[in-house]
Design a protein around this motif. Structure first.
Motif, PDB file in Angstrom:
ATOM      1  N   LEU A 223      19.821 -20.077  -7.909  1.00  0.00           N
ATOM      2  CA  LEU A 223      20.815 -19.035  -8.141  1.00  0.00           C
ATOM      3  C   LEU A 223      21.073 -18.888  -9.632  1.00  0.00           C
ATOM      4  O   LEU A 223      21.115 -19.871 -10.373  1.00  0.00           O
TER       5      LEU A 223
ATOM      6  N   VAL B 178      19.779 -17.640   1.313  1.00  0.00           N
ATOM      7  CA  VAL B 178      20.044 -18.727   0.373  1.00  0.00           C
ATOM      8  C   VAL B 178      20.042 -20.020   1.159  1.00  0.00           C
ATOM      9  O   VAL B 178      20.723 -20.141   2.194  1.00  0.00           O
TER      10      VAL B 178
ATOM     11  N   HIS C 147      21.220 -16.268   5.916  1.00  0.00           N
ATOM     12  CA  HIS C 147      20.099 -15.347   5.801  1.00  0.00           C
ATOM     13  C   HIS C 147      20.184 -14.201   6.795  1.00  0.00           C
ATOM     14  O   HIS C 147      20.969 -14.215   7.741  1.00  0.00           O
TER      15      HIS C 147
ATOM     16  N   GLY D 105      21.520 -13.912  -3.271  1.00  0.00           N
ATOM     17  CA  GLY D 105      21.917 -14.877  -4.290  1.00  0.00           C
ATOM     18  C   GLY D 105      23.244 -14.529  -4.921  1.00  0.00           C
ATOM     19  O   GLY D 105      24.065 -15.406  -5.212  1.00  0.00           O
TER      20      GLY D 105
ATOM     21  N   PRO E 206      21.325 -25.057  -4.451  1.00  0.00           N
ATOM     22  CA  PRO E 206      20.894 -23.961  -3.566  1.00  0.00           C
ATOM     23  C   PRO E 206      19.885 -23.056  -4.255  1.00  0.00           C
ATOM     24  O   PRO E 206      19.837 -22.961  -5.486  1.00  0.00           O
ATOM     25  N   TYR E 207      19.088 -22.400  -3.443  1.00  0.00           N
ATOM     26  CA  TYR E 207      18.100 -21.470  -4.000  1.00  0.00           C
ATOM     27  C   TYR E 207      17.985 -20.245  -3.104  1.00  0.00           C
ATOM     28  O   TYR E 207      18.231 -20.297  -1.892  1.00  0.00           O
ATOM     29  N   ALA E 208      17.624 -19.130  -3.736  1.00  0.00           N
ATOM     30  CA  ALA E 208      17.400 -17.874  -3.013  1.00  0.00           C
ATOM     31  C   ALA E 208      15.934 -17.762  -2.657  1.00  0.00           C
ATOM     32  O   ALA E 208      15.057 -18.167  -3.428  1.00  0.00           O
TER      33      ALA E 208
ATOM     34  N   ALA F 248      26.088 -15.641  -2.664  1.00  0.00           N
ATOM     35  CA  ALA F 248      26.317 -17.084  -2.722  1.00  0.00           C
ATOM     36  C   ALA F 248      26.974 -17.492  -4.039  1.00  0.00           C
ATOM     37  O   ALA F 248      27.901 -18.318  -4.061  1.00  0.00           O
TER      38      ALA F 248
END
Length: 284
Positions: free
Chosen positions: A24, A235, A221, A175, A243-245, A178
């Motif tokens: 993110l 995410v 999602h 993203g 966390p990641y997108a 989040a």
């Protein structure tokens, strides 16, 4: 599977496969045709959700007020007659059982995301309007995604009015939601972002991105599918990494249209698994 190996595999898929993976508020660690446009299918429902919560933030909409559950909508094609949804094409009988009665916009929005209800989507879209959805996309910094019509608005589709997304825009949208939970941002208030992320975490269709993750992994999602199309964006919240997108959009060529829906799910799940394996090495 490394990114190069993954790219080589996706090169062999007939059609276009776009993807975006990154932490993110950081540049993508790996992206593949992130600006290629695809028919949106149900992924556009996230932008409708954002438009609704932005209206609530502005005080122009009460998410908990009852609204009529109808199945008659105005076409985006000027001069066209209204259109309706087909029940057999929907994924949620609960909304259809309320036709002729009322429901809250909050409940309809929840069904729109978690069950991907088309009827709920068109009701919510009718309340917020297409311009508000365009503003929602713009607030996320989306460059190519367009929501031009409601679902099953065939008169609009006949004249080229459509819904488009890109993997890069979907990743920016998800993203941004989040990131917006923890600080004020351009999309919506932190409370609204938190509410939207909670809805996305409750997603019930978990056979693509979620299927590539270890059981119990939290992922907020939304996915979408029609024949020849399978998209999913969200995410991921690992317990052992930031966390990641991730967004994956797949559009197969007509010659590949006989592929099973399960094949599209498996392809997206494999990309998700590769991103998960690289979660500690994503650029921050």
């Amino acid at each position: 599977m490394g990114w190069g190996e993954l790219d080589a595999r996706l090169d062999r898929v007939p059609g276009v496969v776009s993807a975006y993976v990154g932490r993110l508020d950081a540049a993508a660690t790996w992206a593949r045709h992130p600006a290629a446009t695809h028919y949106a299918a149900s992924t556009m429902k996230v932008a409708v959700l954002l438009a609704l919560h932005r209206a609530a933030d502005a005080g122009s909409t009460d998410l908990d007020a009852p609204v009529a559950v109808v199945n008659e909508f105005e076409s985006a094609r000027p001069g066209a007659s209204g259109f309706s949804c087909a029940r057999h094409y929907d994924n949620d009988d609960a909304v259809w059982e309320r036709v002729g009665a009322t429901a809250s916009l909050r409940w309809l929005a929840h069904r729109m995301i978690t069950r991907s209800s088309n009827l709920a989507t068109n009701i919510v879209l009718g309340h917020v309007g297409l311009p508000a959805v365009a503003e929602a996309w713009a607030s996320a910094g989306a460059r190519h995604s367009v929501t031009g019509r409601g679902i099953e608005d065939f008169a609009a589709r006949e004249v080229g009015i459509t819904n488009l997304v890109t993997a890069g825009d979907l990743a920016a949208l998800l993203g941004g939601l989040a990131s917006g939970v923890n600080r004020p941002g351009p999309l919506a208030t932190p409370a609204a972002c938190a509410a939207m992320v909670d809805v996305l975490l409750a997603q019930e269709h978990r056979d693509d991105l979620a299927a590539g993750l270890p059981a119990g992994t939290r992922i907020a999602h939304k996915n979408g599918w029609v024949r020849g199309v399978r998209h999913s964006a969200g995410v991921v919240f690992p317990d052992d990494a930031p966390p990641y997108a991730i967004a994956v959009c797949t559009t197969t060529e007509p010659a590949a249209g006989q592929e099973r829906a399960e094949d599209g799910c498996r392809l997206v799940a494999d990309v998700s698994a590769a991103a998960w394996a690289a979660r500690h090495r994503l650029a921050g």
